[in-house]
Design a protein around this motif. Structure first.
Motif, PDB file in Angstrom:
ATOM      1  N   THR A  53      77.360  42.407  39.254  1.00  0.00           N
ATOM      2  CA  THR A  53      75.967  42.042  38.945  1.00  0.00           C
ATOM      3  C   THR A  53      75.917  40.651  38.339  1.00  0.00           C
ATOM      4  O   THR A  53      76.664  40.348  37.410  1.00  0.00           O
ATOM      5  CB  THR A  53      75.342  43.051  37.953  1.00  0.00           C
ATOM      6  OG1 THR A  53      75.350  44.358  38.540  1.00  0.00           O
ATOM      7  CG2 THR A  53      73.918  42.661  37.596  1.00  0.00           C
ATOM      8  N   VAL A  54      75.021  39.818  38.850  1.00  0.00           N
ATOM      9  CA  VAL A  54      74.845  38.455  38.340  1.00  0.00           C
ATOM     10  C   VAL A  54      73.427  38.338  37.789  1.00  0.00           C
ATOM     11  O   VAL A  54      72.454  38.652  38.483  1.00  0.00           O
ATOM     12  CB  VAL A  54      75.068  37.416  39.452  1.00  0.00           C
ATOM     13  CG1 VAL A  54      74.729  36.012  38.957  1.00  0.00           C
ATOM     14  CG2 VAL A  54      76.520  37.479  39.942  1.00  0.00           C
ATOM     15  N   VAL A  55      73.314  37.879  36.545  1.00  0.00           N
ATOM     16  CA  VAL A  55      72.022  37.716  35.882  1.00  0.00           C
ATOM     17  C   VAL A  55      71.640  36.243  35.884  1.00  0.00           C
ATOM     18  O   VAL A  55      72.421  35.385  35.456  1.00  0.00           O
ATOM     19  CB  VAL A  55      72.066  38.245  34.439  1.00  0.00           C
ATOM     20  CG1 VAL A  55      70.723  38.008  33.740  1.00  0.00           C
ATOM     21  CG2 VAL A  55      72.414  39.729  34.422  1.00  0.00           C
ATOM     22  N   VAL A  56      70.433  35.956  36.371  1.00  0.00           N
ATOM     23  CA  VAL A  56      69.930  34.583  36.439  1.00  0.00           C
ATOM     24  C   VAL A  56      68.761  34.456  35.465  1.00  0.00           C
ATOM     25  O   VAL A  56      67.679  34.989  35.724  1.00  0.00           O
ATOM     26  CB  VAL A  56      69.465  34.225  37.864  1.00  0.00           C
ATOM     27  CG1 VAL A  56      69.026  32.758  37.929  1.00  0.00           C
ATOM     28  CG2 VAL A  56      70.562  34.520  38.879  1.00  0.00           C
ATOM     29  N   PRO A  57      68.927  33.762  34.332  1.00  0.00           N
ATOM     30  CA  PRO A  57      67.834  33.624  33.363  1.00  0.00           C
ATOM     31  C   PRO A  57      66.719  32.722  33.875  1.00  0.00           C
ATOM     32  O   PRO A  57      66.832  32.084  34.925  1.00  0.00           O
ATOM     33  CB  PRO A  57      68.525  33.004  32.135  1.00  0.00           C
ATOM     34  CG  PRO A  57      69.992  33.155  32.375  1.00  0.00           C
ATOM     35  CD  PRO A  57      70.156  33.138  33.861  1.00  0.00           C
ATOM     36  N   GLY A  58      65.632  32.670  33.101  1.00  0.00           N
ATOM     37  CA  GLY A  58      64.479  31.865  33.472  1.00  0.00           C
ATOM     38  C   GLY A  58      64.817  30.386  33.607  1.00  0.00           C
ATOM     39  O   GLY A  58      65.535  29.821  32.783  1.00  0.00           O
TER      40      GLY A  58
ATOM     41  N   VAL B  73      72.082  27.034  42.479  1.00  0.00           N
ATOM     42  CA  VAL B  73      71.572  27.709  43.675  1.00  0.00           C
ATOM     43  C   VAL B  73      72.727  28.201  44.540  1.00  0.00           C
ATOM     44  O   VAL B  73      72.720  29.344  45.035  1.00  0.00           O
ATOM     45  CB  VAL B  73      70.656  26.763  44.480  1.00  0.00           C
ATOM     46  CG1 VAL B  73      70.277  27.388  45.823  1.00  0.00           C
ATOM     47  CG2 VAL B  73      69.415  26.420  43.679  1.00  0.00           C
ATOM     48  N   GLY B  74      73.732  27.352  44.700  1.00  0.00           N
ATOM     49  CA  GLY B  74      74.889  27.726  45.516  1.00  0.00           C
ATOM     50  C   GLY B  74      75.664  28.892  44.926  1.00  0.00           C
ATOM     51  O   GLY B  74      76.128  29.775  45.653  1.00  0.00           O
ATOM     52  N   ALA B  75      75.786  28.917  43.596  1.00  0.00           N
ATOM     53  CA  ALA B  75      76.502  30.012  42.946  1.00  0.00           C
ATOM     54  C   ALA B  75      75.791  31.336  43.165  1.00  0.00           C
ATOM     55  O   ALA B  75      76.424  32.366  43.422  1.00  0.00           O
ATOM     56  CB  ALA B  75      76.642  29.718  41.454  1.00  0.00           C
ATOM     57  N   VAL B  76      74.456  31.311  43.075  1.00  0.00           N
ATOM     58  CA  VAL B  76      73.679  32.540  43.298  1.00  0.00           C
ATOM     59  C   VAL B  76      73.822  33.000  44.746  1.00  0.00           C
ATOM     60  O   VAL B  76      74.038  34.186  45.026  1.00  0.00           O
ATOM     61  CB  VAL B  76      72.196  32.299  42.964  1.00  0.00           C
ATOM     62  CG1 VAL B  76      71.348  33.484  43.384  1.00  0.00           C
ATOM     63  CG2 VAL B  76      72.032  32.038  41.473  1.00  0.00           C
ATOM     64  N   ARG B  77      73.720  32.058  45.676  1.00  0.00           N
ATOM     65  CA  ARG B  77      73.823  32.410  47.095  1.00  0.00           C
ATOM     66  C   ARG B  77      75.218  32.967  47.412  1.00  0.00           C
ATOM     67  O   ARG B  77      75.345  33.992  48.104  1.00  0.00           O
ATOM     68  CB  ARG B  77      73.524  31.192  47.961  1.00  0.00           C
ATOM     69  CG  ARG B  77      73.495  31.499  49.454  1.00  0.00           C
ATOM     70  CD  ARG B  77      73.348  30.237  50.296  1.00  0.00           C
ATOM     71  NE  ARG B  77      72.095  29.538  50.032  1.00  0.00           N
ATOM     72  CZ  ARG B  77      72.006  28.338  49.484  1.00  0.00           C
ATOM     73  NH1 ARG B  77      73.124  27.684  49.138  1.00  0.00           N
ATOM     74  NH2 ARG B  77      70.828  27.770  49.278  1.00  0.00           N
ATOM     75  N   ASP B  78      76.263  32.315  46.894  1.00  0.00           N
ATOM     76  CA  ASP B  78      77.633  32.764  47.176  1.00  0.00           C
ATOM     77  C   ASP B  78      77.877  34.156  46.601  1.00  0.00           C
ATOM     78  O   ASP B  78      78.519  35.005  47.239  1.00  0.00           O
ATOM     79  CB  ASP B  78      78.645  31.779  46.594  1.00  0.00           C
ATOM     80  CG  ASP B  78      78.646  30.437  47.317  1.00  0.00           C
ATOM     81  OD1 ASP B  78      78.081  30.361  48.428  1.00  0.00           O
ATOM     82  OD2 ASP B  78      79.188  29.468  46.754  1.00  0.00           O
ATOM     83  N   ALA B  79      77.365  34.392  45.384  1.00  0.00           N
ATOM     84  CA  ALA B  79      77.566  35.701  44.761  1.00  0.00           C
ATOM     85  C   ALA B  79      76.875  36.792  45.565  1.00  0.00           C
ATOM     86  O   ALA B  79      77.428  37.876  45.788  1.00  0.00           O
ATOM     87  CB  ALA B  79      77.047  35.676  43.327  1.00  0.00           C
ATOM     88  N   HIS B  80      75.664  36.502  46.021  1.00  0.00           N
ATOM     89  CA  HIS B  80      74.927  37.499  46.816  1.00  0.00           C
ATOM     90  C   HIS B  80      75.615  37.763  48.145  1.00  0.00           C
ATOM     91  O   HIS B  80      75.735  38.919  48.578  1.00  0.00           O
ATOM     92  CB  HIS B  80      73.491  37.025  47.044  1.00  0.00           C
ATOM     93  CG  HIS B  80      72.637  38.016  47.766  1.00  0.00           C
ATOM     94  ND1 HIS B  80      72.342  37.890  49.117  1.00  0.00           N
ATOM     95  CD2 HIS B  80      72.045  39.168  47.350  1.00  0.00           C
ATOM     96  CE1 HIS B  80      71.581  38.917  49.489  1.00  0.00           C
ATOM     97  NE2 HIS B  80      71.381  39.698  48.441  1.00  0.00           N
ATOM     98  N   GLU B  81      76.078  36.719  48.797  1.00  0.00           N
ATOM     99  CA  GLU B  81      76.771  36.890  50.075  1.00  0.00           C
ATOM    100  C   GLU B  81      78.062  37.686  49.898  1.00  0.00           C
ATOM    101  O   GLU B  81      78.491  38.385  50.827  1.00  0.00           O
ATOM    102  CB  GLU B  81      77.073  35.526  50.694  1.00  0.00           C
ATOM    103  CG  GLU B  81      75.825  34.802  51.202  1.00  0.00           C
ATOM    104  CD  GLU B  81      76.132  33.429  51.765  1.00  0.00           C
ATOM    105  OE1 GLU B  81      77.311  32.985  51.635  1.00  0.00           O
ATOM    106  OE2 GLU B  81      75.221  32.797  52.337  1.00  0.00           O
ATOM    107  N   ALA B  82      78.655  37.595  48.694  1.00  0.00           N
ATOM    108  CA  ALA B  82      79.881  38.350  48.422  1.00  0.00           C
ATOM    109  C   ALA B  82      79.583  39.798  48.048  1.00  0.00           C
ATOM    110  O   ALA B  82      80.514  40.581  47.830  1.00  0.00           O
ATOM    111  CB  ALA B  82      80.669  37.665  47.305  1.00  0.00           C
ATOM    112  N   GLY B  83      78.293  40.147  47.958  1.00  0.00           N
ATOM    113  CA  GLY B  83      77.932  41.535  47.692  1.00  0.00           C
ATOM    114  C   GLY B  83      77.413  41.821  46.305  1.00  0.00           C
ATOM    115  O   GLY B  83      77.204  42.988  45.954  1.00  0.00           O
ATOM    116  N   ALA B  84      77.179  40.787  45.491  1.00  0.00           N
ATOM    117  CA  ALA B  84      76.723  41.014  44.126  1.00  0.00           C
ATOM    118  C   ALA B  84      75.259  41.448  44.089  1.00  0.00           C
ATOM    119  O   ALA B  84      74.453  41.047  44.934  1.00  0.00           O
ATOM    120  CB  ALA B  84      76.899  39.743  43.290  1.00  0.00           C
ATOM    121  N   ARG B  85      74.931  42.245  43.108  1.00  0.00           N
ATOM    122  CA  ARG B  85      73.535  42.568  42.794  1.00  0.00           C
ATOM    123  C   ARG B  85      73.000  41.437  41.921  1.00  0.00           C
ATOM    124  O   ARG B  85      73.603  41.094  40.907  1.00  0.00           O
ATOM    125  CB  ARG B  85      73.464  43.903  42.052  1.00  0.00           C
ATOM    126  CG  ARG B  85      72.092  44.298  41.559  1.00  0.00           C
ATOM    127  CD  ARG B  85      72.122  45.683  40.898  1.00  0.00           C
ATOM    128  NE  ARG B  85      72.999  45.746  39.752  1.00  0.00           N
ATOM    129  CZ  ARG B  85      73.234  46.863  39.032  1.00  0.00           C
ATOM    130  NH1 ARG B  85      72.665  48.006  39.384  1.00  0.00           N
ATOM    131  NH2 ARG B  85      74.055  46.837  38.002  1.00  0.00           N
TER     132      ARG B  85
END
Length: 331
Positions: free
Chosen positions: A69-74, A87-99
């Motif tokens: 799970t990855v938490v993205v604050p405001g 932005v890239g870190a969020v995209r990469d984490a999601h593509e790797a299967g993270a919530r």
């Protein structure tokens, strides 16, 4: 194995969101569930917020892609595009299967990463129009305190972030653990401040034009004594016909619907004004404070006085502004 949670930090992000995430996922709660969470922070730049939220462990880019799970604050400025690294870190984490769990205006980071196209999401009410203009393919939900799309979850504001985090705990560890944690934090779980059933619609479902005018007419007169006969006369139908249409359109009998509307109005007045319970009882057509307390407690789950104290405490960090006369002592 504990569920791994990584908090993304970048310069200017909401310290309140970061601290809330650390409080929920980064504090040892093995007395509630063992194992609890494995919490770490991924700092995107030389951010100073790490000290503010007392981070004990940092994670690398490689570890982030293995996080559950990855938490993205405001994000601080919705008019400015978030940095490409974030932005890239969020995209990469999601593509790797993270919530992905975004709080407040962190929704804009997810939108910039292309994760919200054609999907429901929410953000702070002050920025929903901006989100809709910048990312027209996002299905913005204006009413929900948080939106759960399975692999992507978003919250409507800073106060709602705690509700979202408790929802995540409920998903991972069960309702009993989430309720115990809410009690420890001295906040009722969301199901204690909402009705056990969905909010009574103020508009008729479908094309029931018989009710369209009468519902609007009633909601403008919640401070008055309105009977079923009054409603039937306004709709120009019999009492029996009105009741049948009410049940078909709202799922409730006329007086049930009317009471639900009055309780919802009482909630809004408790949240946004300093009116006494007696004054709110008068404005909602319940007559006396005793009547308001009885119906409010039965419907919402907590007394109106407790609801107001809870909401004011939550609002101190969330921008709630109370207006009107001072609260009478004891109210």
């Amino acid at each position: 194995m504990p569920i791994s949670v990584a908090l993304l930090l970048a310069s200017g992000i909401s310290g309140l969101d970061a601290s809330a995430a650390r409080e929920i996922f980064g504090v040892d709660r093995t007395y509630l569930a063992d194992p609890w969470y494995d919490f770490a922070v991924r700092a995107m730049d030389d951010v100073q917020s790490c000290d503010a939220c007392r981070v004990e462990r940092l994670c690398s880019p490689e570890q982030l892609t293995k996080t559950h799970t990855v938490v993205v604050p405001g994000w601080p400025d919705v008019r400015q595009a978030p940095p490409a690294a974030l932005v890239g870190a969020v995209r990469d984490a999601h593509e790797a299967g993270a919530r992905i769990v975004a709080t407040h205006t962190g929704t804009f980071v997810l939108a910039a990463a292309g994760l919200l196209e054609g999907r429901r999401a929410t953000t702070h009410w002050a920025h929903v129009d901006t989100l809709a203009v910048q990312y027209p393919r996002v299905r913005v939900d204006l009413d929900a305190p948080y939106v759960d799309e399975g692999d992507i979850l978003t919250s409507a504001g800073q106060a709602a972030s705690l509700d979202l985090f408790l929802h995540v705990v409920r998903l991972d560890h069960g309702a009993a653990v989430a309720k115990a944690l809410a009690h420890h934090l001295v906040m009722p779980p969301r199901d204690a401040v909402e009705k056990a059933h969905p909010p009574a619609p103020s508009e008729p479902v479908g094309e029931d034009r018989i009710l369209a005018d009468v519902l609007s007419w009633v909601t403008q007169r919640l401070d008055s004594q309105v009977t079923v006969d009054d409603m039937a006369q306004q709709a120009n139908v019999s009492r029996r016909t009105l009741t049948r249409h009410f049940r078909a359109s709202t799922g409730m009998a006329p007086l049930q619907w009317l009471l639900a509307q009055r309780v919802q109005l009482a909630q809004r007045l408790l949240e946004t004004t300093r009116l006494s319970v007696e004054q709110i009882a008068a404005q909602t057509g319940m007559g006396t404070a005793a009547t308001l307390r009885r119906h409010f407690g039965r419907t919402v789950g907590v007394p109106p006085d407790s609801y107001r104290r809870w909401f004011r405490t939550r609002g101190e960090g969330g921008g709630v502004r109370l207006v009107g006369a001072p609260i009478t002592p004891g109210q």
